[in-house]
Design an enzyme around this catalytic site. Structure first.
Site, short mmCIF file in Angstrom:
data_model
loop_
_atom_site.label_atom_id
_atom_site.label_comp_id
_atom_site.label_asym_id
_atom_site.label_seq_id
_atom_site.Cartn_x
_atom_site.Cartn_y
_atom_site.Cartn_z
N PHE A 153 142.49 -37.81 27.25
CA PHE A 153 141.50 -36.74 27.10
C PHE A 153 141.73 -35.69 28.18
CE2 PHE A 153 136.70 -35.68 27.27
CZ PHE A 153 136.75 -34.89 26.13
N ALA A 154 141.93 -34.47 27.76
CA ALA A 154 142.24 -33.37 28.68
C ALA A 154 140.99 -32.93 29.45
CB ALA A 154 142.81 -32.19 27.91
N THR A 155 141.19 -32.62 30.71
CA THR A 155 140.08 -32.09 31.52
C THR A 155 139.51 -30.84 30.87
OG1 THR A 155 141.08 -33.00 33.53
CG2 THR A 155 139.46 -31.24 33.82
N MET B 153 137.17 -31.91 28.27
CA MET B 153 135.95 -32.48 28.83
C MET B 153 135.01 -31.35 29.28
SD MET B 153 135.33 -35.12 32.02
CE MET B 153 135.46 -33.85 33.28
N VAL B 154 135.58 -30.35 29.95
CA VAL B 154 134.78 -29.21 30.40
C VAL B 154 134.18 -28.48 29.20
CG1 VAL B 154 134.93 -26.93 31.50
CG2 VAL B 154 135.95 -28.93 32.61
N GLU C 213 130.23 -27.97 28.43
CA GLU C 213 129.64 -26.65 28.18
C GLU C 213 128.90 -26.63 26.84
OE1 GLU C 213 131.15 -22.82 29.47
OE2 GLU C 213 133.10 -23.82 29.72
N GLY D 264 129.25 -19.39 30.29
CA GLY D 264 129.54 -20.15 31.49
C GLY D 264 129.95 -19.21 32.62
N HIS E 144 136.96 -34.99 37.33
CA HIS E 144 137.41 -35.79 36.18
C HIS E 144 138.10 -36.99 36.78
CE1 HIS E 144 139.56 -35.80 31.99
NE2 HIS E 144 138.87 -36.90 32.22
N THR E 145 137.40 -38.13 36.81
CA THR E 145 137.81 -39.26 37.64
C THR E 145 138.44 -40.43 36.91
OG1 THR E 145 135.55 -40.12 37.52
CG2 THR E 145 136.11 -38.71 39.41
N ARG F 64 125.29 -21.44 33.85
CA ARG F 64 125.39 -20.57 32.70
C ARG F 64 124.46 -19.39 32.93
NH1 ARG F 64 128.44 -22.50 29.10
NH2 ARG F 64 127.84 -20.98 27.52
#
Length: 141
Positions: free
Chosen positions: A40-42, A45-46, A50, A69, A76-77, A120
């Site tokens: 899963f790409a950061t 995820m962002v 959002e 935004g 992202h851990t 935001r």
């Protein structure tokens, strides 16, 4: 903005991680990601965080308003493979004029994968679009 747009609003969303959401598939134009692991790409995820924030406040904005935004501070851990579900939980923590701040967390089927804050700005859609059109006309590039 409606008077109901107050700190304490919470929202959660879920998403299944598809192969198209992995780092190597973020963008064909960004060749540096092509050989990255299929997790899963950061960036995704962002985007999901959002979207969850947008859903959180949607019923609390007036017609003709939206939000954009303006700042994100998220770690992202942990990696998440395709096929797992991701849960985003967001809480509106502050409303200062048109600036909204959220506490954000993301979890996969195993546990926490990301957390932080997101801001935001509430915008008037017509005024925002007019400014963008003016900017496009004046572009020197």
């Amino acid at each position: 903005m409606k008077l109901t747009l107050q700190p304490g609003l919470r929202h959660a969303g879920t998403l299944e991680v598809l192969p198209s959401m992995t780092v190597s598939n973020v963008s064909a134009e960004l060749k540096a990601f092509a050989d990255m692991p299929p997790v899963f790409a950061t960036a995704m995820m962002v985007a999901f965080i959002e979207a969850t924030c947008i859903e959180c406040i949607a019923d609390h904005l007036e017609e003709g308003e939206h939000s954009v935004g303006s700042h994100i501070n998220v770690s992202h851990t942990a990696a998440t493979p395709p096929g797992m579900s991701v849960l985003a939980e967001v809480t509106l923590t502050s409303v200062e004029r048109r600036m909204l701040t959220f506490k954000v967390e993301a979890f996969d089927d195993v546990g926490l994968i990301g957390q932080g804050s997101h801001q935001r700005a509430v915008i008037d859609i017509d005024r925002f679009n007019a400014k963008i059109a003016d900017k496009a006309k004046g572009s020197s590039r």
